[in-house]
Design a protein around this motif. Structure first.
Motif, PDB file in Angstrom:
ATOM      1  N   GLU A 113      -2.750   1.112  18.736  1.00  0.00           N
ATOM      2  CA  GLU A 113      -3.096   1.212  17.324  1.00  0.00           C
ATOM      3  C   GLU A 113      -1.950   0.737  16.448  1.00  0.00           C
ATOM      4  O   GLU A 113      -0.781   1.026  16.703  1.00  0.00           O
ATOM      5  N   ARG A 114      -2.281  -0.003  15.409  1.00  0.00           N
ATOM      6  CA  ARG A 114      -1.301  -0.468  14.442  1.00  0.00           C
ATOM      7  C   ARG A 114      -1.668   0.111  13.068  1.00  0.00           C
ATOM      8  O   ARG A 114      -2.759   0.636  12.874  1.00  0.00           O
ATOM      9  N   LEU A 115      -0.742  -0.014  12.157  1.00  0.00           N
ATOM     10  CA  LEU A 115      -1.034   0.419  10.800  1.00  0.00           C
ATOM     11  C   LEU A 115      -1.837  -0.672  10.111  1.00  0.00           C
ATOM     12  O   LEU A 115      -1.453  -1.828  10.107  1.00  0.00           O
ATOM     13  N   VAL A 116      -2.956  -0.293   9.543  1.00  0.00           N
ATOM     14  CA  VAL A 116      -3.823  -1.254   8.886  1.00  0.00           C
ATOM     15  C   VAL A 116      -3.874  -0.930   7.407  1.00  0.00           C
ATOM     16  O   VAL A 116      -4.120   0.202   7.004  1.00  0.00           O
ATOM     17  N   ARG A 117      -3.624  -1.941   6.568  1.00  0.00           N
ATOM     18  CA  ARG A 117      -3.648  -1.741   5.109  1.00  0.00           C
ATOM     19  C   ARG A 117      -4.747  -2.600   4.515  1.00  0.00           C
ATOM     20  O   ARG A 117      -4.958  -3.732   4.926  1.00  0.00           O
ATOM     21  N   GLY A 161       0.822  -1.201   0.000  1.00  0.00           N
ATOM     22  CA  GLY A 161       0.000   0.000   0.000  1.00  0.00           C
ATOM     23  C   GLY A 161       0.857   1.253   0.000  1.00  0.00           C
ATOM     24  O   GLY A 161       2.033   1.236  -0.354  1.00  0.00           O
ATOM     25  N   ALA A 162       0.272   2.341   0.422  1.00  0.00           N
ATOM     26  CA  ALA A 162       1.010   3.603   0.505  1.00  0.00           C
ATOM     27  C   ALA A 162       2.093   3.478   1.571  1.00  0.00           C
ATOM     28  O   ALA A 162       1.869   2.889   2.632  1.00  0.00           O
ATOM     29  N   PRO A 163       3.279   4.019   1.330  1.00  0.00           N
ATOM     30  CA  PRO A 163       4.370   3.862   2.297  1.00  0.00           C
ATOM     31  C   PRO A 163       4.072   4.593   3.602  1.00  0.00           C
ATOM     32  O   PRO A 163       3.618   5.738   3.612  1.00  0.00           O
ATOM     33  N   SER A 164       4.312   3.912   4.710  1.00  0.00           N
ATOM     34  CA  SER A 164       4.096   4.478   6.036  1.00  0.00           C
ATOM     35  C   SER A 164       5.127   3.907   6.997  1.00  0.00           C
ATOM     36  O   SER A 164       5.724   2.858   6.741  1.00  0.00           O
ATOM     37  N   ALA A 165       5.312   4.603   8.099  1.00  0.00           N
ATOM     38  CA  ALA A 165       6.213   4.121   9.137  1.00  0.00           C
ATOM     39  C   ALA A 165       5.571   4.371  10.489  1.00  0.00           C
ATOM     40  O   ALA A 165       4.803   5.316  10.677  1.00  0.00           O
ATOM     41  N   LEU A 166       5.883   3.516  11.440  1.00  0.00           N
ATOM     42  CA  LEU A 166       5.401   3.650  12.804  1.00  0.00           C
ATOM     43  C   LEU A 166       6.596   3.922  13.700  1.00  0.00           C
ATOM     44  O   LEU A 166       7.572   3.168  13.695  1.00  0.00           O
ATOM     45  N   CYS A 167       6.536   4.996  14.471  1.00  0.00           N
ATOM     46  CA  CYS A 167       7.589   5.348  15.417  1.00  0.00           C
ATOM     47  C   CYS A 167       6.999   5.315  16.821  1.00  0.00           C
ATOM     48  O   CYS A 167       5.987   5.965  17.090  1.00  0.00           O
ATOM     49  N   ARG A 168       7.641   4.560  17.729  1.00  0.00           N
ATOM     50  CA  ARG A 168       7.124   4.431  19.086  1.00  0.00           C
ATOM     51  C   ARG A 168       8.240   4.707  20.087  1.00  0.00           C
ATOM     52  O   ARG A 168       9.356   4.223  19.947  1.00  0.00           O
ATOM     53  N   SER A 169       7.931   5.514  21.103  1.00  0.00           N
ATOM     54  CA  SER A 169       8.909   5.874  22.105  1.00  0.00           C
ATOM     55  C   SER A 169       9.364   4.639  22.881  1.00  0.00           C
ATOM     56  O   SER A 169       8.543   3.843  23.326  1.00  0.00           O
ATOM     57  N   ARG A 170      10.674   4.507  23.039  1.00  0.00           N
ATOM     58  CA  ARG A 170      11.203   3.393  23.839  1.00  0.00           C
ATOM     59  C   ARG A 170      10.940   3.622  25.326  1.00  0.00           C
ATOM     60  O   ARG A 170      10.807   2.667  26.084  1.00  0.00           O
ATOM     61  N   GLU A 171      10.875   4.881  25.723  1.00  0.00           N
ATOM     62  CA  GLU A 171      10.667   5.211  27.134  1.00  0.00           C
ATOM     63  C   GLU A 171       9.213   5.089  27.530  1.00  0.00           C
ATOM     64  O   GLU A 171       8.887   4.619  28.627  1.00  0.00           O
ATOM     65  N   ASP A 172       8.326   5.523  26.653  1.00  0.00           N
ATOM     66  CA  ASP A 172       6.884   5.488  26.931  1.00  0.00           C
ATOM     67  C   ASP A 172       6.166   5.003  25.679  1.00  0.00           C
ATOM     68  O   ASP A 172       5.874   5.782  24.780  1.00  0.00           O
ATOM     69  N   PRO A 173       5.864   3.703  25.581  1.00  0.00           N
ATOM     70  CA  PRO A 173       5.233   3.156  24.370  1.00  0.00           C
ATOM     71  C   PRO A 173       3.895   3.786  24.028  1.00  0.00           C
ATOM     72  O   PRO A 173       3.417   3.643  22.896  1.00  0.00           O
ATOM     73  N   ALA A 174       3.277   4.493  24.976  1.00  0.00           N
ATOM     74  CA  ALA A 174       2.020   5.161  24.680  1.00  0.00           C
ATOM     75  C   ALA A 174       2.217   6.351  23.749  1.00  0.00           C
ATOM     76  O   ALA A 174       1.253   6.850  23.161  1.00  0.00           O
ATOM     77  N   ILE A 175       3.447   6.809  23.615  1.00  0.00           N
ATOM     78  CA  ILE A 175       3.750   7.930  22.720  1.00  0.00           C
ATOM     79  C   ILE A 175       4.243   7.354  21.400  1.00  0.00           C
ATOM     80  O   ILE A 175       5.320   6.763  21.318  1.00  0.00           O
ATOM     81  N   ILE A 224       3.747   7.964  10.405  1.00  0.00           N
ATOM     82  CA  ILE A 224       4.287   8.840   9.371  1.00  0.00           C
ATOM     83  C   ILE A 224       3.809   8.328   8.022  1.00  0.00           C
ATOM     84  O   ILE A 224       4.136   7.211   7.628  1.00  0.00           O
ATOM     85  N   GLU A 225       3.026   9.145   7.339  1.00  0.00           N
ATOM     86  CA  GLU A 225       2.618   8.823   5.976  1.00  0.00           C
ATOM     87  C   GLU A 225       3.679   9.391   5.044  1.00  0.00           C
ATOM     88  O   GLU A 225       3.803  10.605   4.881  1.00  0.00           O
ATOM     89  N   LEU A 226       4.452   8.512   4.449  1.00  0.00           N
ATOM     90  CA  LEU A 226       5.600   8.910   3.637  1.00  0.00           C
ATOM     91  C   LEU A 226       5.178   9.182   2.197  1.00  0.00           C
ATOM     92  O   LEU A 226       4.212   8.611   1.700  1.00  0.00           O
ATOM     93  N   PRO A 227       5.899  10.053   1.505  1.00  0.00           N
ATOM     94  CA  PRO A 227       5.535  10.379   0.119  1.00  0.00           C
ATOM     95  C   PRO A 227       5.619   9.155  -0.794  1.00  0.00           C
ATOM     96  O   PRO A 227       6.569   8.380  -0.719  1.00  0.00           O
ATOM     97  N   SER A 228       4.627   9.005  -1.640  1.00  0.00           N
ATOM     98  CA  SER A 228       4.688   7.970  -2.668  1.00  0.00           C
ATOM     99  C   SER A 228       5.620   8.457  -3.771  1.00  0.00           C
ATOM    100  O   SER A 228       5.965   9.638  -3.847  1.00  0.00           O
ATOM    101  N   GLY A 229       6.027   7.554  -4.625  1.00  0.00           N
ATOM    102  CA  GLY A 229       6.986   7.909  -5.663  1.00  0.00           C
ATOM    103  C   GLY A 229       8.425   7.748  -5.226  1.00  0.00           C
ATOM    104  O   GLY A 229       9.352   7.903  -6.035  1.00  0.00           O
ATOM    105  N   PHE A 230       8.631   7.456  -3.945  1.00  0.00           N
ATOM    106  CA  PHE A 230       9.962   7.190  -3.400  1.00  0.00           C
ATOM    107  C   PHE A 230      10.074   5.718  -3.015  1.00  0.00           C
ATOM    108  O   PHE A 230       9.094   5.100  -2.595  1.00  0.00           O
TER     109      PHE A 230
END
Length: 286
Positions: A282-286, A215-229, A233-239
């Protein structure tokens, strides 16, 4: 003191643009306390939106987000030895935790680490055709300069700036920042000839990053100190996106490892990156 407040994150420490490093000078809180003891009035509230046109920095805040961006050419013009190729680059915090970071500086001695810290590839900006924004050499030398202009600023949380690299005068990188309580948008366009465009998002060591495939490129970033944070990131397509590791120099003589989101495109003239906070489960759902 006002400028220092504008250039500090919600963790109370400075942004690491150009030759900036932690643990060299007094912390902002210490300087503010000293100013009070001298009888100066100190405003403890950090401003949400600030433009510092003489030094070329802007600050945008909304909700849980804080973005500080560099929108100037190597400065000051008469002595830019401490400047880096960081035009249109930014640092970004979420809930007081640094998410996108600049590289900082390891040392002032000419060599690989000095070259890395000053290079375009070490900052959250675009690199066009593998060229540096400015002609950097030795430890503190700058030859050809990039041309950078702040072309738009709004108190509502929007900024636009353009950069023309020193060796690519026919090509212009235009970037727009938008920061609201809902999230952050970074919109890029490249005007003029370009064979290859590389986008980079250096992620702070305090966040784990996962690149989603399909699907569309995305990334999930989660704090190591506080996983609730966590942020999506919806990344640009074409890359073509991948995760690399690179050096992070938060202080002189300190070298850490961090993840970098790297996207490579051929003749891509428009790109939009969106970041939003997500819930702890929440997780990324495609």
């Amino acid at each position: 003191l006002s400028a220092l407040a504008a250039l500090a994150h919600d963790d109370g420490r400075i942004a690491l643009f150009a030759d900036s490093a932690f643990d060299i000078a007094a912390e902002p809180a210490e300087l503010s306390d000293y100013a009070r003891r001298l009888g100066l009035q100190v405003d403890t509230d950090r401003p949400a939106t600030v433009c510092l046109p003489q030094s070329g920095y802007v600050r945008l805040a909304g909700g849980d987000w804080l973005l500080i961006a560099s929108v100037a050419a190597p400065s000051p013009p008469h002595q830019p030895g401490h400047a880096h190729c960081d035009a249109l680059a930014f640092e970004l915090s979420l809930c007081g935790h640094r998410l996108v970071t600049d590289t900082g500086v390891f040392e002032y001695v000419a060599g690989p680490r000095r070259r890395i810290s000053r290079s375009t590839a070490s900052h959250a900006t675009l690199q066009i055709d593998g060229e540096e924004q400015a002609e950097i050499w030795s430890a503190h030398r700058v030859g050809g300069r990039s041309e950078v202009a702040l072309t738009g600023f709004s108190e509502s949380g929007e900024v636009e700036a353009v950069c023309r690299g020193w060796s690519r005068r026919r090509t212009v990188h235009r970037r727009r920042f938008r920061v609201t309580a809902a999230g952050v948008e970074i919109e890029d366009s490249v005007e003029g000839p370009a064979r290859e465009i590389v986008a980079r998002l250096p992620i702070a060591p305090g966040f784990a990053v996962e690149l989603e495939r399909g699907g569309a490129p995305s990334a999930l970033c989660r704090s190591r100190e506080d996983p609730a944070i966590a942020a999506r990131i919806e990344l640009p397509s074409g890359f073509e996106w991948r995760i690399e590791t690179s050096a992070y120099y938060p202080g002189f003589g300190r070298a850490l490892e961090r993840a970098v989101l790297v996207g490579v495109a051929v003749q891509c003239n428009g790109a939009l990156t969106r970041l939003r906070r997500i819930g702890p489960d929440e997780r990324l759902v495609r």
